[in-house]
Design an enzyme around this catalytic site. Structure first.
Site, PDB file in Angstrom:
ATOM      1  N   ASP A  88     -42.716  51.164  35.976  1.00  0.00           N
ATOM      2  CA  ASP A  88     -42.775  50.895  34.537  1.00  0.00           C
ATOM      3  C   ASP A  88     -44.157  51.159  33.939  1.00  0.00           C
ATOM      4  OD1 ASP A  88     -40.136  50.235  34.238  1.00  0.00           O
ATOM      5  OD2 ASP A  88     -40.435  48.107  34.510  1.00  0.00           O
ATOM      6  N   GLU A 148     -37.450  49.547  36.946  1.00  0.00           N
ATOM      7  CA  GLU A 148     -38.595  49.548  37.866  1.00  0.00           C
ATOM      8  C   GLU A 148     -38.258  49.826  39.344  1.00  0.00           C
ATOM      9  OE1 GLU A 148     -42.145  48.711  37.431  1.00  0.00           O
ATOM     10  OE2 GLU A 148     -42.014  49.458  39.466  1.00  0.00           O
ATOM     11  N   GLN A 165     -40.433  47.820  29.439  1.00  0.00           N
ATOM     12  CA  GLN A 165     -41.838  47.823  29.873  1.00  0.00           C
ATOM     13  C   GLN A 165     -42.539  49.187  29.855  1.00  0.00           C
ATOM     14  OE1 GLN A 165     -44.672  46.504  33.644  1.00  0.00           O
ATOM     15  NE2 GLN A 165     -42.643  45.670  33.569  1.00  0.00           N
ATOM     16  N   GLY A 207     -56.300  55.131  54.485  1.00  0.00           N
ATOM     17  CA  GLY A 207     -57.213  56.253  54.675  1.00  0.00           C
ATOM     18  C   GLY A 207     -57.736  56.259  56.093  1.00  0.00           C
ATOM     19  N   GLY A 208     -58.992  56.611  56.260  1.00  0.00           N
ATOM     20  CA  GLY A 208     -59.573  56.684  57.593  1.00  0.00           C
ATOM     21  C   GLY A 208     -60.140  55.354  58.063  1.00  0.00           C
TER      22      GLY A 208
HETATM   23  N1  CAO Z   1     -30.925  50.981  15.889  1.00  0.00           N
HETATM   24  C1  CAO Z   1     -29.707  51.385  16.331  1.00  0.00           C
HETATM   25  N2  CAO Z   1     -29.433  51.674  17.618  1.00  0.00           N
HETATM   26  C2  CAO Z   1     -30.454  51.525  18.495  1.00  0.00           C
HETATM   27  C3  CAO Z   1     -31.734  51.119  18.108  1.00  0.00           C
HETATM   28  C4  CAO Z   1     -31.956  50.840  16.738  1.00  0.00           C
HETATM   29  N3  CAO Z   1     -33.131  50.450  16.282  1.00  0.00           N
HETATM   30  N4  CAO Z   1     -32.511  51.076  19.210  1.00  0.00           N
HETATM   31  C5  CAO Z   1     -31.732  51.443  20.253  1.00  0.00           C
HETATM   32  N5  CAO Z   1     -30.485  51.719  19.828  1.00  0.00           N
HETATM   33  C6  CAO Z   1     -29.357  52.157  20.627  1.00  0.00           C
HETATM   34  C7  CAO Z   1     -29.553  53.501  21.272  1.00  0.00           C
HETATM   35  O1  CAO Z   1     -29.372  54.532  20.334  1.00  0.00           O
HETATM   36  C8  CAO Z   1     -28.464  53.472  22.339  1.00  0.00           C
HETATM   37  O2  CAO Z   1     -27.231  53.809  21.755  1.00  0.00           O
HETATM   38  P1  CAO Z   1     -26.143  54.806  22.449  1.00  0.00           P
HETATM   39  O3  CAO Z   1     -26.212  54.573  23.914  1.00  0.00           O
HETATM   40  O4  CAO Z   1     -24.867  54.359  21.825  1.00  0.00           O
HETATM   41  O5  CAO Z   1     -26.522  56.167  22.081  1.00  0.00           O
HETATM   42  C9  CAO Z   1     -28.359  52.004  22.694  1.00  0.00           C
HETATM   43  O6  CAO Z   1     -29.164  51.314  21.741  1.00  0.00           O
HETATM   44  C10 CAO Z   1     -28.785  51.646  24.099  1.00  0.00           C
HETATM   45  O7  CAO Z   1     -29.990  52.247  24.441  1.00  0.00           O
HETATM   46  P2  CAO Z   1     -30.425  52.380  25.969  1.00  0.00           P
HETATM   47  O8  CAO Z   1     -29.480  53.244  26.720  1.00  0.00           O
HETATM   48  O9  CAO Z   1     -31.822  52.829  25.977  1.00  0.00           O
HETATM   49  O10 CAO Z   1     -30.362  50.865  26.442  1.00  0.00           O
HETATM   50  P3  CAO Z   1     -29.806  50.168  27.765  1.00  0.00           P
HETATM   51  O11 CAO Z   1     -30.111  48.724  27.591  1.00  0.00           O
HETATM   52  O12 CAO Z   1     -28.388  50.498  28.032  1.00  0.00           O
HETATM   53  O13 CAO Z   1     -30.662  50.762  28.958  1.00  0.00           O
HETATM   54  C11 CAO Z   1     -32.705  51.290  30.114  1.00  0.00           C
HETATM   55  C12 CAO Z   1     -31.979  50.312  29.197  1.00  0.00           C
HETATM   56  C13 CAO Z   1     -34.146  50.843  30.226  1.00  0.00           C
HETATM   57  C14 CAO Z   1     -32.051  51.275  31.497  1.00  0.00           C
HETATM   58  C15 CAO Z   1     -32.623  52.705  29.497  1.00  0.00           C
HETATM   59  O14 CAO Z   1     -33.149  52.650  28.211  1.00  0.00           O
HETATM   60  C16 CAO Z   1     -33.378  53.761  30.302  1.00  0.00           C
HETATM   61  O15 CAO Z   1     -32.923  54.223  31.348  1.00  0.00           O
HETATM   62  N6  CAO Z   1     -34.518  54.197  29.755  1.00  0.00           N
HETATM   63  C17 CAO Z   1     -35.281  55.282  30.332  1.00  0.00           C
HETATM   64  C18 CAO Z   1     -36.014  54.820  31.531  1.00  0.00           C
HETATM   65  C19 CAO Z   1     -36.903  53.657  31.233  1.00  0.00           C
HETATM   66  O16 CAO Z   1     -37.762  53.691  30.405  1.00  0.00           O
HETATM   67  N7  CAO Z   1     -36.708  52.597  32.020  1.00  0.00           N
HETATM   68  C20 CAO Z   1     -37.738  51.575  32.095  1.00  0.00           C
HETATM   69  C21 CAO Z   1     -37.431  50.435  31.354  1.00  0.00           C
HETATM   70  S1  CAO Z   1     -38.612  49.238  31.822  1.00  0.00           S
HETATM   71  O17 CAO Z   1     -37.979  48.607  33.227  1.00  0.00           O
END
Ligand code: CAO
Length: 416
Positions: A169, A140, A17, A248-249
């Site tokens: 988000d 979030e 998001q 607020g106030g």
């Molecule tokens: N091709 C190949 N690999 C891809 C890709 C693509 N097109 N798109 C993503 N990937 C890979 C990434 O490189 C990553 O690989 P490694 O961990 O092996 O380096 C992997 O997908 C996972 O990515 P991620 O860590 O972002 O995904 P997750 O599902 O484990 O975590 C989230 C999700 C949201 C917790 C994490 O992305 C995060 O903390 N983001 C920053 C904060 C944020 O924006 N959070 C809000 C999300 S909205 O609630």
């Protein structure tokens, strides 16, 4: 008239998001937003909380309108090559992967800057660079807890509570959009790109600044007169949860209207604005309170504010929330009905302004979304349906100079 951001090309490497809310906003205003997604699955929200089997979920469609979708495995050499070409001819790359993911793919800030010195790389992370939690992945509610929203939301006798509003988000995405537009403006002067980073914790805290105000007031004087704990309850040394009190106030509270016993949203928010005291007394039939020293100043009302709210509730008991607001607005009293999502979806004014808008989607048909909350006098914001996974892959690759044969080879190399 052309759209304000027409000509700005954005690589949208975002998911879930926070990032998608940012790039969607920029797409509405005319940027060419190319969403880069993993072949086969794409953004996880395409399949989360589906209401129609095999059709992109509303979670995805409502955060990815006006974009194009390019499927690319950016961990494979072929995908890296395409991404490299895209970086060379784009203005902005937005990402919200977990910490370090972009670096692990080989696209560090230094490398991107080498490829395109004008590039703006915009990132959302849970915590800011160098923070002792910088390695954490964040969603979030995690951000709402870390940013001070949860400890100050809810009622005194209940646990810390998260808000339904996406403070962690979408709010972070809006902060990022401001950062990107600022960096684009700076680039117009210097020709140089830069890294823009926004953390979810910081963005939540930015919206909780009045609570930091309250902490400092509490430290100094030991009480907070606008909180329901004053003057009959107790304060500790931390800002308490203030229920529905006005921040607020102006004291305010959510008050019951006709039908509250069966309708969970038969309430209004009522504000006792200081200079509206006389009209309030008139509106609720308590004109004797207008000049009564026991009621006529905010300070005099403070210790009986809930008794006053009880009298107003008694006045409200035979009025629906809409009838009550129609009466109170004539007296210039700041108030509103507590709107359910169903009422919002059907609200004629929100429909007329385009804030609630119906969009067509190739697989789903029509669905409702929230349109632009920002209105321009010279720009019409038109919301178009979100792209299907990889819908624009061939078109984007062709624009990068790939032949039909090379495109077919790339598809084969990325097959899942
Ligand atoms: N091709 C190949 N690999 C891809 C890709 C693509 N097109 N798109 C993503 N990937 C890979 C990434 O490189 C990553 O690989 P490694 O961990 O092996 O380096 C992997 O997908 C996972 O990515 P991620 O860590 O972002 O995904 P997750 O599902 O484990 O975590 C989230 C999700 C949201 C917790 C994490 O992305 C995060 O903390 N983001 C920053 C904060 C944020 O924006 N959070 C809000 C999300 S909205 O609630």
């Amino acid at each position: 008239m052309s759209k304000p951001l027409e000509g700005i090309k954005i690589i949208d490497f975002t998911h879930v998001q926070a990032g998608p809310a940012c790039t969607q906003l920029l797409a509405w205003f005319g940027a060419d937003v190319i969403k880069v997604e993993r072949p086969g699955s794409g953004d996880v929200t395409r399949s989360q909380l589906r209401d129609i089997p095999d059709v992109d979920a509303l979670y995805f469609t409502m955060l990815n309108s006006n974009k194009r979708s390019l499927t690319l495995d950016t961990k494979k050499p072929e995908g890296k090559e395409v991404l490299t070409k895209l970086i060379k001819e784009s203005d902005v790359l937005v990402e919200n992967f977990g910490p370090g993911a972009l670096d692990r793919m080989g696209f560090t800030w230094e490398h991107i800057r080498e490829l395109n010195p004008g590039m703006i790389v915009a990132s959302v992370k849970g915590f800011s660079d160098g923070h002792h939690y910088e390695d954490l992945k964040v969603y979030e509610n995690v951000a709402q807890c870390a940013g001070g929203a949860a400890s100050t939301t809810g009622f005194d006798d209940g646990p810390p509570t998260v808000s339904a509003a996406a403070l962690g988000d979408s709010n972070t995405g809006m902060h990022l959009a401001i950062g990107i537009l600022t960096a684009l403006h700076a680039r117009n002067k210097t020709g140089k790109g830069q890294k823009v980073a926004v953390s979810m914790q910081d963005s939540v805290l930015n919206l909780c600044r009045v609570k930091l105000r309250d902490q400092q007031r509490l430290d100094r004087i030991g009480y907070l007169e606008e909180y329901p704990q004053y003057p009959h309850g107790k304060f500790s040394d931390v800002v308490p949860r203030g229920g529905n009190a006005g921040g607020g106030g102006q004291p305010g509270w959510v008050l019951k209207c006709k039908g509250w016993e069966t309708d969970p949203n038969a309430y209004i928010y009522f504000t006792i604005q200081g200079h509206a005291w006389a009209p309030i007394c008139k509106a609720i039939g308590k004109e004797e309170w207008t000049n009564d020293p026991a009621y006529m100043t905010a300070q005099a009302r403070q210790d009986k504010i809930f008794d006053i709210f009880a009298v107003i509730e008694d006045w409200l008991k035979d009025k629906t929330k809409f009838e009550a607001v129609d009466i109170l607005r004539k007296f210039d009293i700041p108030c509103a009905p507590v709107m359910s999502m169903k009422e919002i979806a059907n609200d004629p004014s929100l429909r007329a302004s385009g804030t609630i808008t119906e969009v067509d989607h190739k697989a789903r048909g029509k669905y409702l979304t929230v349109g632009s909350p920002i209105k321009f006098s010279e720009t019409t914001v038109e919301i178009t349906g979100s792209p299907l996974l990889g819908e624009h892959t061939d078109e984007v690759l062709a624009s990068l100079g790939y032949s039909a044969q090379q495109i077919a080879a790339l598809h084969a190399a990325q097959a899942v």
